[in-house]
Design a protein around this motif. Structure first.
Motif, PDB file in Angstrom:
ATOM      1  N   THR A 445      22.606  13.725  16.836  1.00 46.68           N
ATOM      2  CA  THR A 445      24.041  13.565  16.627  1.00 46.68           C
ATOM      3  C   THR A 445      24.605  14.846  16.014  1.00 46.68           C
ATOM      4  N   THR A 446      25.906  14.896  15.941  1.00 46.02           N
ATOM      5  CA  THR A 446      26.589  16.099  15.441  1.00 46.02           C
ATOM      6  C   THR A 446      27.560  15.704  14.339  1.00 46.02           C
ATOM      7  N   ASP A 447      27.564  16.488  13.259  1.00 48.68           N
ATOM      8  CA  ASP A 447      28.506  16.195  12.173  1.00 48.68           C
ATOM      9  C   ASP A 447      29.824  16.934  12.405  1.00 48.68           C
ATOM     10  N   LYS A 448      30.752  16.756  11.483  1.00 47.57           N
ATOM     11  CA  LYS A 448      32.099  17.311  11.682  1.00 47.57           C
ATOM     12  C   LYS A 448      32.127  18.834  11.670  1.00 47.57           C
ATOM     13  N   ASN A 449      31.078  19.472  11.149  1.00 43.91           N
ATOM     14  CA  ASN A 449      31.001  20.933  11.102  1.00 43.91           C
ATOM     15  C   ASN A 449      30.284  21.505  12.318  1.00 43.91           C
ATOM     16  N   GLY A 450      29.912  20.666  13.268  1.00 45.54           N
ATOM     17  CA  GLY A 450      29.240  21.143  14.455  1.00 45.54           C
ATOM     18  C   GLY A 450      27.740  21.292  14.300  1.00 45.54           C
ATOM     19  N   MET A 451      27.233  20.897  13.161  1.00 40.80           N
ATOM     20  CA  MET A 451      25.787  20.957  12.939  1.00 40.80           C
ATOM     21  C   MET A 451      25.111  19.760  13.625  1.00 40.80           C
ATOM     22  N   GLU A 452      23.944  20.001  14.209  1.00 40.76           N
ATOM     23  CA  GLU A 452      23.200  18.924  14.856  1.00 40.76           C
ATOM     24  C   GLU A 452      22.308  18.231  13.826  1.00 40.76           C
ATOM     25  N   LEU A 453      22.410  16.920  13.739  1.00 39.15           N
ATOM     26  CA  LEU A 453      21.621  16.124  12.802  1.00 39.15           C
ATOM     27  C   LEU A 453      20.372  15.604  13.521  1.00 39.15           C
ATOM     28  N   PHE A 454      19.236  15.765  12.893  1.00 39.24           N
ATOM     29  CA  PHE A 454      17.971  15.418  13.536  1.00 39.24           C
ATOM     30  C   PHE A 454      17.091  14.611  12.610  1.00 39.24           C
ATOM     31  N   GLN A 455      16.095  14.004  13.202  1.00 41.65           N
ATOM     32  CA  GLN A 455      15.052  13.287  12.466  1.00 41.65           C
ATOM     33  C   GLN A 455      13.735  13.477  13.210  1.00 41.65           C
ATOM     34  N   LEU A 456      12.715  14.012  12.514  1.00 46.15           N
ATOM     35  CA  LEU A 456      11.428  14.327  13.115  1.00 46.15           C
ATOM     36  C   LEU A 456      10.313  13.502  12.475  1.00 46.15           C
ATOM     37  N   GLU A 457       9.167  13.478  13.128  1.00 46.49           N
ATOM     38  CA  GLU A 457       7.970  12.868  12.573  1.00 46.49           C
ATOM     39  C   GLU A 457       6.762  13.561  13.165  1.00 46.49           C
ATOM     40  N   GLY A 458       5.623  13.529  12.457  1.00 45.12           N
ATOM     41  CA  GLY A 458       4.424  14.169  12.981  1.00 45.12           C
ATOM     42  C   GLY A 458       3.342  14.277  11.936  1.00 45.12           C
ATOM     43  N   MET A 459       2.302  15.028  12.256  1.00 43.07           N
ATOM     44  CA  MET A 459       1.169  15.253  11.371  1.00 43.07           C
ATOM     45  C   MET A 459       1.118  16.727  10.965  1.00 43.07           C
ATOM     46  N   PHE A 460       0.835  16.975   9.696  1.00 44.74           N
ATOM     47  CA  PHE A 460       0.605  18.334   9.233  1.00 44.74           C
ATOM     48  C   PHE A 460      -0.871  18.631   9.432  1.00 44.74           C
ATOM     49  N   THR A 461      -1.192  19.634  10.261  1.00 47.27           N
ATOM     50  CA  THR A 461      -2.583  19.895  10.645  1.00 47.27           C
ATOM     51  C   THR A 461      -2.979  21.314  10.271  1.00 47.27           C
ATOM     52  N   PRO A 462      -3.234  21.559   8.990  1.00 44.56           N
ATOM     53  CA  PRO A 462      -3.660  22.903   8.580  1.00 44.56           C
ATOM     54  C   PRO A 462      -5.060  23.206   9.111  1.00 44.56           C
ATOM     55  N   GLY A 463      -5.364  24.471   9.336  1.00 43.65           N
ATOM     56  CA  GLY A 463      -6.677  24.861   9.830  1.00 43.65           C
ATOM     57  C   GLY A 463      -7.743  24.746   8.754  1.00 43.65           C
ATOM     58  N   GLU A 464      -8.986  24.814   9.160  1.00 45.08           N
ATOM     59  CA  GLU A 464     -10.094  24.737   8.213  1.00 45.08           C
ATOM     60  C   GLU A 464     -10.092  25.960   7.304  1.00 45.08           C
TER      61      GLU A 464
END
Length: 467
Positions: A445-464
């Motif tokens: 979605t977009t707010d009144k200032n033209g910024m796109e509003l988002f929602q993410l999900e996932g896994m943080f996978t740091p290397g060994e």
């Protein structure tokens, strides 16, 4: 194995029904009827009398929906992966038309947006139409659209009719008409016309000019939208028994010939002058016995719920049978082990103290192992959240703000905020190995200032980490 399907249509003042039998690639029309309602109007008793008189084999039917019940709607969604389109449409419809039953009839993917065309009907209207059949003791499996029936009918008769693979049709009903263009798999174009057979019969000179204009506009729009030439012929379907008086005038004005189907590739009873009216019913019957395009089929919310519960019941029954078979095997095994277990019990009684000490030692060892695992997990996760924030900060595009972050057991359940371009944000995250599993959750979605509003999900996978 042969399968028999009956399709029914309740028009404004008449009933049409056809029974089709299919087996090993061939189809046969067993019987059909086209009956005007009596002066007293439609009734369950009248319908049952017709059914008995025409010897229809059963009362389980599929229903053709009247044109005036169906509405069409186009949704514009952001460019989404295929697996998210259904979810996006569902969310939009729950917000705008929560009482509607809908089906997706076409999806057009553009560079930035996706256009989705829907056919929808109010659940109450669909239920009211089907209730007229249910009240007479009929079981309605599902309901279908007029153009889907025509699509199946023309596709089945493609070689028989020497078709081109893309057909244009005009379906004339008493109070309205439908103009469309389609292939065997896709609806290319469709319009509702408010002029019907009753108008042309009672005041043809008044409505013919309007119908000609509407068809000319439709042909131009079809040609422009699909970059295809004007067709050599237009298929004519609908509620008429003989060649309409206005058809020659219509053909001359458009410069295109009309083709009325009075025969087809199906064997059995010859439908003759009723073929053009029965064609959509035959097409829906073919879908039921062969094609199984379930994403085209309409059912009420109540029917859908019953179907879900029925599937759960069948799953429970199958699980119960499997459990009984397993139990039977276990009982046979138990009987075979009886002597051995008796000997083991005697030996255990003699070694009771030793066995008790071994069990205490095993319990203590397992407790210590669990403590070690807990400690190793704690040491492994220590500082992980701080490392995630550091990597995330380095990967965010300019003017990106994080407003909410939820982390549970190393899994990022929700990461929401605003940015100038969500696509740029996702691209940068994909370029970061530790964040490449992040995906968009919900719609943008977009707010009144033209910024796109988002929602993410996932896994943080740091290397060994190297020692």
């Amino acid at each position: 194995m042969a399968k028999t399907t009956i399709a029914v249509y309740l028009g404004e003042n008449h009933l049409a029904a056809v029974e089709v039998k299919a087996n090993q690639g061939s189809a046969e029309i067993l019987r059909y009827t086209v009956e005007q309602f009596p002066e007293s109007g439609f009734s369950s008793e009248w319908l049952l009398e017709i059914w008995k008189k025409e010897y229809f084999s059963h009362n389980q039917v599929i229903a053709l929906l009247p044109l005036n019940l169906i509405k069409y709607k186009t949704l514009t969604l952001p460019k989404l992966p295929d697996e998210q389109i259904q979810a996006g449409v569902k969310l939009e419809m729950e917000n705008t038309d929560p009482e509607a039953v809908y089906r997706i009839i076409s999806i057009q993917k553009g560079a930035e947006n996706t256009l989705i065309k829907l056919a929808l009907v109010k659940d109450a209207d669909l239920g009211s139409y089907l209730d007229r059949l249910s009240a007479a003791g009929f079981s309605v499996k599902w309901a279908g659209l007029n153009h889907h029936g025509i699509q199946n009918y023309l596709g089945f008769n493609l070689d028989f009719f020497e078709g081109s693979g893309a057909d244009v049709y005009l379906s004339v009903h008493n109070s309205c008409s439908e103009f469309g263009a389609l292939t065997n798999e896709e609806l290319l174009f469709r319009r509702n016309l408010l002029i019907g057979g009753n108008d042309l019969a009672t005041a043809s000179s008044e409505y013919l000019a309007e119908l000609v204009e509407e068809l000319q506009l439709s042909l131009v729009s079809f040609r422009t939208t699909n970059n295809m030439p004007v067709p050599e012929r237009i298929w004519l379907f609908g509620e008429f028994r003989t060649k309409p008086e206005w058809l020659d005038h219509l053909s001359a004005a458009l410069g295109i010939g009309f083709q009325i189907s009075d025969q087809n590739r199906l064997s059995g009873v010859i439908t003759g002058k009723y073929t053009a009216e029965l064609a959509p019913l035959v097409g829906l019957s073919l879908d039921d016995v062969w094609l199984s395009r379930k994403d085209w089929r309409f059912t009420t919310n109540e029917q859908t719920l019953r179907e879900v519960n029925h599937r759960k019941l069948l799953t429970g029954i199958k699980s119960g049978i499997a459990a009984l078979m397993l139990l039977g095997g276990l009982l046979l095994g138990i009987q075979a082990k009886a002597v051995r277990e008796e000997k083991n019990a005697l030996w255990l009684h003699e070694q009771q103290e030793s066995v008790a000490q071994l069990r205490r030692d095993e319990t203590e060892a397992n407790r210590k192992i669990e403590q070690i695992k807990t400690l190793e997990e704690w040491l492994g996760n220590r500082g992980r959240e701080l490392e995630f924030l550091r990597v995330l900060e380095a990967s965010l595009p300019e003017q990106t703000q994080i407003k909410d972050l939820i982390i549970e057991d190393g899994v990022i359940k929700s990461l929401s905020g605003s940015t100038r371009s969500v696509s740029t944000l996702l691209e940068k995250l994909q370029q970061t190995p530790e964040l490449k599993t992040f995906r968009l959750r919900g719609t943008i979605t977009t707010d009144k200032n033209g910024m796109e509003l988002f929602q993410l999900e996932g896994m943080f996978t740091p290397g060994e980490k190297m020692p």
